[in-house]
Design an enzyme around this catalytic site. Structure first.
Site, PDB file in Angstrom:
ATOM      1  N   ASN A 150     -91.382 -29.251 -71.372  1.00  0.00           N
ATOM      2  CA  ASN A 150     -91.683 -27.695 -71.634  1.00  0.00           C
ATOM      3  C   ASN A 150     -90.536 -27.556 -72.563  1.00  0.00           C
ATOM      4  O   ASN A 150     -89.382 -27.444 -72.314  1.00  0.00           O
ATOM      5  CB  ASN A 150     -91.242 -27.252 -70.186  1.00  0.00           C
ATOM      6  CG  ASN A 150     -92.363 -25.785 -69.954  1.00  0.00           C
ATOM      7  OD1 ASN A 150     -91.968 -25.364 -68.774  1.00  0.00           O
ATOM      8  ND2 ASN A 150     -93.263 -25.756 -70.577  1.00  0.00           N
ATOM      9  N   ASN A 165     -93.633 -15.637 -73.077  1.00  0.00           N
ATOM     10  CA  ASN A 165     -94.492 -17.071 -73.431  1.00  0.00           C
ATOM     11  C   ASN A 165     -94.601 -17.262 -74.854  1.00  0.00           C
ATOM     12  O   ASN A 165     -94.475 -16.206 -75.479  1.00  0.00           O
ATOM     13  CB  ASN A 165     -95.894 -16.606 -72.532  1.00  0.00           C
ATOM     14  CG  ASN A 165     -95.402 -17.042 -71.142  1.00  0.00           C
ATOM     15  OD1 ASN A 165     -95.209 -18.187 -70.584  1.00  0.00           O
ATOM     16  ND2 ASN A 165     -96.026 -16.078 -70.327  1.00  0.00           N
ATOM     17  N   CYS A 195     -89.076 -18.601 -65.431  1.00  0.00           N
ATOM     18  CA  CYS A 195     -89.527 -20.093 -65.750  1.00  0.00           C
ATOM     19  C   CYS A 195     -88.429 -20.971 -65.540  1.00  0.00           C
ATOM     20  O   CYS A 195     -87.432 -20.827 -65.770  1.00  0.00           O
ATOM     21  CB  CYS A 195     -89.594 -19.817 -67.318  1.00  0.00           C
ATOM     22  SG  CYS A 195     -89.813 -21.518 -67.966  1.00  0.00           S
ATOM     23  N   GLY A 196     -89.130 -22.119 -64.437  1.00  0.00           N
ATOM     24  CA  GLY A 196     -88.166 -23.000 -63.791  1.00  0.00           C
ATOM     25  C   GLY A 196     -87.355 -23.990 -64.904  1.00  0.00           C
ATOM     26  O   GLY A 196     -86.428 -23.999 -65.120  1.00  0.00           O
ATOM     27  N   ASN A 197     -88.369 -24.406 -65.725  1.00  0.00           N
ATOM     28  CA  ASN A 197     -87.866 -25.363 -66.701  1.00  0.00           C
ATOM     29  C   ASN A 197     -86.744 -24.570 -67.857  1.00  0.00           C
ATOM     30  O   ASN A 197     -85.944 -25.141 -68.297  1.00  0.00           O
ATOM     31  CB  ASN A 197     -88.781 -26.225 -67.687  1.00  0.00           C
ATOM     32  CG  ASN A 197     -89.596 -27.043 -66.791  1.00  0.00           C
ATOM     33  OD1 ASN A 197     -88.774 -27.768 -65.950  1.00  0.00           O
ATOM     34  ND2 ASN A 197     -90.774 -27.393 -66.918  1.00  0.00           N
ATOM     35  N   ASN A 217    -100.875 -19.217 -63.085  1.00  0.00           N
ATOM     36  CA  ASN A 217    -100.745 -20.401 -63.499  1.00  0.00           C
ATOM     37  C   ASN A 217    -101.631 -21.176 -62.599  1.00  0.00           C
ATOM     38  O   ASN A 217    -101.895 -20.880 -61.386  1.00  0.00           O
ATOM     39  CB  ASN A 217     -99.447 -21.085 -63.854  1.00  0.00           C
ATOM     40  CG  ASN A 217     -98.491 -19.984 -64.389  1.00  0.00           C
ATOM     41  OD1 ASN A 217     -98.496 -19.870 -65.932  1.00  0.00           O
ATOM     42  ND2 ASN A 217     -97.860 -19.164 -63.885  1.00  0.00           N
ATOM     43  N   GLU A 261    -100.766 -23.385 -68.105  1.00  0.00           N
ATOM     44  CA  GLU A 261     -99.876 -22.435 -68.006  1.00  0.00           C
ATOM     45  C   GLU A 261    -100.708 -20.892 -68.646  1.00  0.00           C
ATOM     46  O   GLU A 261    -100.748 -21.065 -69.635  1.00  0.00           O
ATOM     47  CB  GLU A 261     -98.715 -22.826 -69.020  1.00  0.00           C
ATOM     48  CG  GLU A 261     -97.714 -23.360 -67.945  1.00  0.00           C
ATOM     49  CD  GLU A 261     -96.257 -23.077 -68.575  1.00  0.00           C
ATOM     50  OE1 GLU A 261     -95.916 -22.200 -68.763  1.00  0.00           O
ATOM     51  OE2 GLU A 261     -95.680 -24.189 -68.603  1.00  0.00           O
ATOM     52  N   ARG A 262    -100.362 -20.106 -68.001  1.00  0.00           N
ATOM     53  CA  ARG A 262    -100.625 -18.786 -68.435  1.00  0.00           C
ATOM     54  C   ARG A 262     -99.650 -18.352 -69.737  1.00  0.00           C
ATOM     55  O   ARG A 262     -98.363 -18.757 -69.682  1.00  0.00           O
ATOM     56  CB  ARG A 262    -100.395 -17.802 -67.197  1.00  0.00           C
ATOM     57  CG  ARG A 262    -100.567 -16.371 -67.410  1.00  0.00           C
ATOM     58  CD  ARG A 262    -100.073 -15.658 -65.951  1.00  0.00           C
ATOM     59  NE  ARG A 262     -98.785 -15.389 -65.638  1.00  0.00           N
ATOM     60  CZ  ARG A 262     -98.466 -14.440 -64.868  1.00  0.00           C
ATOM     61  NH1 ARG A 262     -99.214 -13.837 -64.109  1.00  0.00           N
ATOM     62  NH2 ARG A 262     -97.131 -14.476 -64.785  1.00  0.00           N
ATOM     63  N   CYS A 317     -94.246 -27.708 -66.234  1.00  0.00           N
ATOM     64  CA  CYS A 317     -93.987 -26.475 -65.848  1.00  0.00           C
ATOM     65  C   CYS A 317     -93.132 -26.448 -64.365  1.00  0.00           C
ATOM     66  O   CYS A 317     -93.494 -26.739 -63.401  1.00  0.00           O
ATOM     67  CB  CYS A 317     -95.180 -25.580 -65.473  1.00  0.00           C
ATOM     68  SG  CYS A 317     -94.993 -24.096 -64.956  1.00  0.00           S
ATOM     69  N   GLY A 318     -92.034 -25.894 -64.544  1.00  0.00           N
ATOM     70  CA  GLY A 318     -90.933 -25.929 -63.145  1.00  0.00           C
ATOM     71  C   GLY A 318     -91.408 -25.260 -62.129  1.00  0.00           C
ATOM     72  O   GLY A 318     -91.562 -25.816 -60.896  1.00  0.00           O
TER      73      GLY A 318
HETATM   74  N1  LIG Z   1     -93.111 -22.903 -67.947  1.00  0.00           N
HETATM   75  C1  LIG Z   1     -92.628 -22.261 -66.990  1.00  0.00           C
HETATM   76  C2  LIG Z   1     -93.220 -20.839 -66.329  1.00  0.00           C
HETATM   77  C3  LIG Z   1     -93.498 -19.873 -67.816  1.00  0.00           C
HETATM   78  C4  LIG Z   1     -94.278 -18.628 -67.195  1.00  0.00           C
HETATM   79  C5  LIG Z   1     -95.499 -18.791 -67.011  1.00  0.00           C
HETATM   80  N2  LIG Z   1     -96.294 -19.381 -68.153  1.00  0.00           N
HETATM   81  C6  LIG Z   1     -96.259 -17.360 -66.574  1.00  0.00           C
HETATM   82  O1  LIG Z   1     -96.717 -16.697 -67.451  1.00  0.00           O
HETATM   83  O2  LIG Z   1     -96.404 -17.137 -65.443  1.00  0.00           O
HETATM   84  C7  LIG Z   1     -91.863 -22.958 -65.873  1.00  0.00           C
HETATM   85  O3  LIG Z   1     -91.129 -23.987 -66.108  1.00  0.00           O
HETATM   86  O4  LIG Z   1     -91.833 -22.389 -64.736  1.00  0.00           O
END
Ligand SMILES: N[C@@H](CCC[C@H](N)C(=O)O)C(=O)O
Length: 241
Positions: free
Chosen positions: A11, A60, A69-71, A158, A175-176, A185-186
């Site tokens: 990510n 995003n 965002c976890g990662n 997501n 991913e949204r 995606c974390g």
């Molecule tokens: N890639 C992220 C999550 C990022 C936000 C997601 N795309 C959303 O809009 O809800 C992760 O690692 O958690």
């Protein structure tokens, strides 16, 4: 200032820090463009904060703002440590709440904000691990991008397929805001962990493998999710933003 690119299990994020808080949605779109920009799944902007080591704005790739965002939280922690914004143990503020992080070389562990179980829809279950994630336990090969896209818009979430094999958790995420499958995606892996644990398939700690095949670890301690894995700085440039 340094504008950097970080990869947290595949990510990837453009990251910089600044003193000025403003809407950077258009900048996120430009920088994250994989053909006409640097190319990334998201933009992270670190800003000073009076109580915590810093606060962030997370965008995003399509310019939409996400609360967590976890990662990205692991990438932001390594960036903050490397560029002297924080010591190896830090706290920072996201749209979903305060994140605690610990940096040990290139391994970063973050404690996510409290999670919520939001209900079931057929064989899918919705969790909030900072952002909303639908999860279905199934074989990874049954990940269907068109079905994911439909569910993403229907539930504004997501979408993840998770499979437990040999006491390991494998996850694929649509991913949204990227509007595609990403390499990892974390918050999606954490939601998948919650689902597999709820179904009695795993215990309180497990090794997790996203599409990038990098290894991560998720554990649940006192009802809080801990998320750990490698982060890489893949590019840096000295420039004005
Ligand atoms: N890639 C992220 C999550 C990022 C936000 C997601 N795309 C959303 O809009 O809800 C992760 O690692 O958690």
């Amino acid at each position: 200032m340094f504008v950097c690119k970080y990869s947290a299990s595949g990510n990837d994020f453009v990251i910089f820090h600044t003193f000025k808080k403003k809407d950077r949605s258009n900048l996120a779109k430009k920088l994250c463009d994989r053909f006409n920009g640097i190319g990334a799944d998201g933009l992270i902007v670190l800003l000073p904060h009076k109580t915590y080591d810093f606060e962030w704005q997370f965008y995003n790739a399509d310019g939409s703002e996400a609360s967590m965002c976890g990662n990205g939280s692991r990438a932001a922690a390594l960036y903050a440590y490397k560029y002297d914004l924080a010591s190896s143990k830090m706290k920072f503020l996201t749209g979903a709440g305060v994140i605690e992080a610990e940096v040990d070389g290139d391994i970063v562990e973050t404690q996510l904000t409290p999670y919520k179980e939001l209900g079931k829809f057929d064989e899918w279950e919705l969790f909030d691990t900072g952002v909303p994630h639908l999860v279905k336990l199934d074989k990874l090969e049954n990940f269907n991008i068109n079905e994911c896209r439909e569910l993403r818009y229907k539930h504004n979430a997501n979408v993840n397929i998770a499979e437990v094999k040999d006491n390991k958790l494998f996850v694929r995420t649509y991913e949204r805001g990227v509007e595609d499958e990403t390499l990892a995606c974390g918050t999606g892996m954490c939601a998948s962990f919650l689902k597999a644990r709820k179904e009695g398939l795993i215990g309180d700690s497990i090794k997790v493998y996203p599409k990038s095949k990098e290894e991560l670890e998720i554990s649940l301690k006192k009802n809080r999710l801990y998320f750990k894995g490698r982060v890489k700085e893949t590019f840096k440039a000295l420039c004005e933003v």
